[in-house]
Design a protein around this motif. Structure first.
Motif, PDB file in Angstrom:
ATOM      1  N   ARG A   1       0.835  -1.209   0.000  1.00 11.72           N
ATOM      2  CA  ARG A   1       0.000   0.000   0.000  1.00 11.72           C
ATOM      3  C   ARG A   1       0.867   1.256   0.000  1.00 11.72           C
ATOM      4  NH1 ARG A   1      -4.220  -0.634   4.657  1.00 11.72           N
ATOM      5  NH2 ARG A   1      -4.775   1.433   3.909  1.00 11.72           N
ATOM      6  N   GLU A   2       1.931   1.228   0.781  1.00 13.48           N
ATOM      7  CA  GLU A   2       2.842   2.386   0.841  1.00 13.48           C
ATOM      8  C   GLU A   2       3.558   2.584  -0.499  1.00 13.48           C
ATOM      9  OE1 GLU A   2       4.867   5.671   1.976  1.00 13.48           O
ATOM     10  OE2 GLU A   2       3.178   4.737   3.014  1.00 13.48           O
TER      11      GLU A   2
ATOM     12  N   LEU B   1      -6.801   0.659  -7.024  1.00 15.59           N
ATOM     13  CA  LEU B   1      -6.848  -0.644  -7.701  1.00 15.59           C
ATOM     14  C   LEU B   1      -6.239  -1.729  -6.814  1.00 15.59           C
ATOM     15  CD1 LEU B   1      -7.765  -1.736 -10.449  1.00 15.59           C
ATOM     16  CD2 LEU B   1      -5.440  -1.436 -11.253  1.00 15.59           C
ATOM     17  N   VAL B   2      -5.092  -1.444  -6.210  1.00 17.60           N
ATOM     18  CA  VAL B   2      -4.442  -2.412  -5.319  1.00 17.60           C
ATOM     19  C   VAL B   2      -5.293  -2.643  -4.081  1.00 17.60           C
ATOM     20  CG1 VAL B   2      -2.434  -2.766  -3.805  1.00 17.60           C
ATOM     21  CG2 VAL B   2      -2.111  -2.040  -6.176  1.00 17.60           C
ATOM     22  N   LEU B   3      -5.852  -1.573  -3.530  1.00 16.01           N
ATOM     23  CA  LEU B   3      -6.714  -1.698  -2.350  1.00 16.01           C
ATOM     24  C   LEU B   3      -7.945  -2.563  -2.655  1.00 16.01           C
ATOM     25  CD1 LEU B   3      -6.803  -0.751   0.567  1.00 16.01           C
ATOM     26  CD2 LEU B   3      -8.146   1.216  -0.184  1.00 16.01           C
ATOM     27  N   ALA B   4      -8.546  -2.349  -3.829  1.00 17.85           N
ATOM     28  CA  ALA B   4      -9.706  -3.160  -4.238  1.00 17.85           C
ATOM     29  C   ALA B   4      -9.297  -4.619  -4.436  1.00 17.85           C
ATOM     30  CB  ALA B   4     -10.314  -2.597  -5.519  1.00 17.85           C
ATOM     31  N   ALA B   5      -8.118  -4.839  -5.027  1.00 17.09           N
ATOM     32  CA  ALA B   5      -7.643  -6.210  -5.237  1.00 17.09           C
ATOM     33  C   ALA B   5      -7.426  -6.915  -3.898  1.00 17.09           C
ATOM     34  CB  ALA B   5      -6.351  -6.197  -6.047  1.00 17.09           C
TER      35      ALA B   5
ATOM     36  N   ARG C   1      -9.057 -10.561  -9.639  1.00 19.26           N
ATOM     37  CA  ARG C   1      -7.866 -10.455 -10.472  1.00 19.26           C
ATOM     38  C   ARG C   1      -7.847  -9.100 -11.166  1.00 19.26           C
ATOM     39  NH1 ARG C   1      -8.902 -16.368 -12.752  1.00 19.26           N
ATOM     40  NH2 ARG C   1      -7.826 -17.524 -11.132  1.00 19.26           N
ATOM     41  N   PHE C   2      -6.652  -8.718 -11.638  1.00 15.50           N
ATOM     42  CA  PHE C   2      -6.492  -7.413 -12.268  1.00 15.50           C
ATOM     43  C   PHE C   2      -7.457  -7.227 -13.443  1.00 15.50           C
ATOM     44  CE2 PHE C   2      -4.664  -4.682 -15.529  1.00 15.50           C
ATOM     45  CZ  PHE C   2      -4.586  -3.500 -14.817  1.00 15.50           C
ATOM     46  N   LYS C   3      -7.570  -8.240 -14.298  1.00 10.46           N
ATOM     47  CA  LYS C   3      -8.453  -8.120 -15.461  1.00 10.46           C
ATOM     48  C   LYS C   3      -9.894  -7.861 -15.032  1.00 10.46           C
ATOM     49  CE  LYS C   3      -9.896 -10.399 -19.682  1.00 10.46           C
ATOM     50  NZ  LYS C   3      -9.807 -11.575 -20.535  1.00 10.46           N
TER      51      LYS C   3
ATOM     52  N   GLY D   1     -22.097  -0.151 -12.463  1.00 11.80           N
ATOM     53  CA  GLY D   1     -23.337  -0.928 -12.421  1.00 11.80           C
ATOM     54  C   GLY D   1     -23.158  -2.293 -11.751  1.00 11.80           C
ATOM     55  N   GLN D   2     -21.915  -2.759 -11.664  1.00 14.37           N
ATOM     56  CA  GLN D   2     -21.636  -4.043 -11.046  1.00 14.37           C
ATOM     57  C   GLN D   2     -21.302  -3.922  -9.557  1.00 14.37           C
ATOM     58  OE1 GLN D   2     -18.465  -4.762 -13.857  1.00 14.37           O
ATOM     59  NE2 GLN D   2     -19.593  -6.471 -14.758  1.00 14.37           N
ATOM     60  N   VAL D   3     -21.175  -2.697  -9.064  1.00 10.42           N
ATOM     61  CA  VAL D   3     -20.776  -2.469  -7.677  1.00 10.42           C
ATOM     62  C   VAL D   3     -22.026  -2.369  -6.796  1.00 10.42           C
ATOM     63  CG1 VAL D   3     -19.581  -0.911  -6.090  1.00 10.42           C
ATOM     64  CG2 VAL D   3     -18.672  -1.287  -8.393  1.00 10.42           C
ATOM     65  N   ASP D   4     -22.022  -3.138  -5.708  1.00  9.23           N
ATOM     66  CA  ASP D   4     -23.124  -3.122  -4.745  1.00  9.23           C
ATOM     67  C   ASP D   4     -22.540  -2.895  -3.359  1.00  9.23           C
ATOM     68  OD1 ASP D   4     -25.399  -3.440  -3.260  1.00  9.23           O
ATOM     69  OD2 ASP D   4     -25.665  -5.565  -3.709  1.00  9.23           O
TER      70      ASP D   4
END
Length: 186
Positions: free
Chosen positions: A127-128, A161-165, A171-173, A181-184
């Protein structure tokens, strides 16, 4: 029909009729290269179960080219693909073969890969690193030699992106193609 020509026809049909992605076709074509080496000069109808068994013995031993001996996962992929090819060959209006010589080939046991989770310290360091500026040294030799040190900032989208992963294990893709629309959040 010659084996080589039939394989190419099968790959094209996968791409056109089944909508298989170009990357998958490239992967299949790579494996089919080993088949072409082994079955070179044969007609599809001439390939026997013994030919297929010999192919797998030679492929496992690394005698058909390639940089290293393939693992069981790759050999199993070849079993699945050869079976699919011969099934396709039999379903033609004018079948290229009367039976599937790869049908009796048994899959090999695959060893499961051990998953290692990040430690808390590794997560913190990652993260850093996504936020911290970093330096790159560029060197050039020759008549006009020089050395330059430049500082760069990580791209602003990298940290989220890293935090979400790390949070979702996607996976990255999958993350890079995610839409609102896919986020709940519930």
């Amino acid at each position: 029909i010659e084996f080589d020509k039939a394989v190419e026809e099968w790959l094209v049909s996968l791409e056109e009729d089944k909508g298989v992605s170009a990357k998958t076709i490239r992967d299949y074509r790579c494996q089919a290269g080993f088949w072409r080496t082994h079955f070179e000069g044969k007609f599809v109808s001439e390939v026997t179960e013994e030919d297929v068994k010999l192919f797998f013995r030679r492929r496992k031993a690394g005698k058909l080219g390639g940089k290293k001996q393939p693992g069981n996962r790759l050999l199993n992929l070849n079993i699945v693909l050869l079976n699919a090819f011969f099934k396709w060959s039999r379903k033609k209006k004018r079948p290229y073969c009367e039976f599937n010589p790869a049908e009796s080939e048994e899959k090999r046991e695959e060893t499961a890969t051990k998953v290692r989770a990040f430690t808390k310290d590794e997560v913190a360091a990652l993260r850093e690193a996504c936020r911290r500026p970093y330096k790159v040294i560029t060197k050039r030799g020759g008549a006009r030699a020089y050395e330059v040190e430049q500082e760069y900032l990580p791209p602003p989208h990298l940290y989220p992106l890293v935090l979400a992963a790390l949070s979702t294990l996607l996976r990255f893709k999958n993350l890079s193609q995610l839409t609102w629309g896919q986020v709940d959040f519930n």
